[in-house]
Design a protein around this motif. Structure first.
Motif, PDB file in Angstrom:
ATOM      1  N   GLU A   1      20.720  -1.330 -46.632  1.00 13.95           N
ATOM      2  CA  GLU A   1      20.041  -1.020 -45.377  1.00 13.95           C
ATOM      3  C   GLU A   1      18.758  -0.263 -45.703  1.00 13.95           C
ATOM      4  OE1 GLU A   1      22.443   0.982 -42.483  1.00 13.95           O
ATOM      5  OE2 GLU A   1      23.676  -0.794 -42.110  1.00 13.95           O
ATOM      6  N   THR A  30      18.541   1.509 -39.885  1.00 12.81           N
ATOM      7  CA  THR A  30      17.995   0.301 -40.496  1.00 12.81           C
ATOM      8  C   THR A  30      17.017  -0.399 -39.575  1.00 12.81           C
ATOM      9  OG1 THR A  30      20.130   0.069 -41.548  1.00 12.81           O
ATOM     10  CG2 THR A  30      18.658  -1.812 -41.680  1.00 12.81           C
ATOM     11  N   CYS A  45      18.843  -5.547 -43.152  1.00 12.31           N
ATOM     12  CA  CYS A  45      20.100  -5.597 -43.896  1.00 12.31           C
ATOM     13  C   CYS A  45      20.649  -7.007 -43.764  1.00 12.31           C
ATOM     14  CB  CYS A  45      21.106  -4.569 -43.371  1.00 12.31           C
ATOM     15  SG  CYS A  45      21.723  -4.927 -41.726  1.00 12.31           S
TER      16      CYS A  45
END
Length: 322
Positions: free
Chosen positions: A131, A257, A263
């Motif tokens: 992330e 994130t 991610c």
């Protein structure tokens, strides 16, 4: 100014980064000490360190820029929430509660790793993920701060990779508590801590830092976004973290994130399949945030441990038996 911590020949030093390399702080002085002294004092001691000799960056092992006493990780990007919720919970959309106030969890300050360290797959995980985030470092103690007050408590920023075991996380969060072991194994901070004044030119008209964020796996770009797509600026995250309690100098707060491939799980949720696949030993994850720097970690095999024993059948005895 950029502060770093490194190890060389068995010795750990804190110092300042220049184009020439790394300049050590006075012996026994850590970056956390400098942060706790406050930004004006830090800039003064950093300027003095720059007059000393430089050590080439590629001749040392970079450690996390500071040993953070606590690490809170927020989830401040709407696009990320939407994709990961679909991947982890199988549900589309963003819950109304996300919009009402920032949400965070405490992660493991003992699991911080450096900008180029290897990162092991957590025991029992088959769906390992990265992330890309930015971490803000608190520079002054404070309690129940307003966002306006919190702006004066920002020391600087660093790149943060919140490594995530998605299969462990999915089980934990179905218990409505967590994440725990799904986020417990490693958090990369680095390559250095950039003081807040250096990034002020990137601030947009709404008070957000418009920094470009990019992440790649094995040289293939996976995601790209702007930090200014956060739902709240860092000042509001710090204020919320301090609400009814306190934050202290050296605490790290992650942005959460970014969207658009920040991610793998976000992509799994939007695409309905594990593509790109989960991280495997040998994969190299590289993250770059404009104005801060680049971190690059290789995934390696983790330790093999026995399976976790399930709970025993629930007892209902109300008194002791002989």
């Amino acid at each position: 100014m950029r502060f770093a911590t490194w190890s060389s020949g068995g010795t750990v030093r804190g110092g300042v980064v220049s184009d020439a390399g790394l300049h050590a702080l006075p012996e026994g002085t850590t970056v956390l000490d400098v942060v706790r002294a406050g930004l004006p004092a830090a800039l003064e001691v950093g300027s003095e360190a720059l007059r000393g000799p430089a050590v080439p960056v590629d001749s040392v092992r970079l450690l996390p820029p500071l040993q953070a006493p606590t690490v809170r990780d927020f989830v401040a990007f709407e696009e990320h929430v939407e994709g990961v919720r679909k991947a982890v919970d199988g549900v589309t959309g963003v819950v109304d509660e996300w919009y009402q106030a920032p949400t965070f969890y405490f992660t493991n300050p003992y699991a911080l790793v450096g900008a180029h360290d290897d990162v092991a797959v957590p025991p029992g995980s088959q769906r390992f993920d990265f992330e890309i985030e930015v971490g803000v470092v608190v520079g002054r103690d404070g309690a129940s701060l307003t966002p306006e007050e919190a702006r004066g408590h920002v020391f600087g920023y660093t790149v943060l990779n919140d490594w995530s075991a998605r299969d462990l996380q999915a089980r934990e969060m179905r218990v409505n508590l967590g994440p725990a072991k799904g986020k417990d194994s490693a958090t990369t901070l680095g390559p250095w801590l950039v003081t807040a004044d250096e990034l002020e030119p990137y601030r947009d008209g709404e008070g957000f830092l418009a920094l470009e964020m990019r992440v790649s796996v094995n040289g293939e770009e996976i995601g790209q976004d702007l930090l200014s797509n956060m739902g709240w600026p860092f000042e509001e995250l710090i204020a919320y973290a301090s609400r009814g309690t306190e934050v202290r100098a050296g605490d790290v707060l992650g942005s959460g994130t970014c969207g658009n491939g920040g991610c793998l799980a976000e992509l799994w949720g939007t695409r309905g399949e594990a593509a790109p696949p989960p991280l495997r030993p040998g994969d190299v994850v590289e993250m770059t945030v404009e104005g801060i720097g680049t971190i690059r970690n290789r995934v390696v095999e983790g330790v093999e441990l026995p399976p976790v024993r399930p709970a025993r059948p629930r007892p209902r005895a109300r008194t002791r038996t002989a």
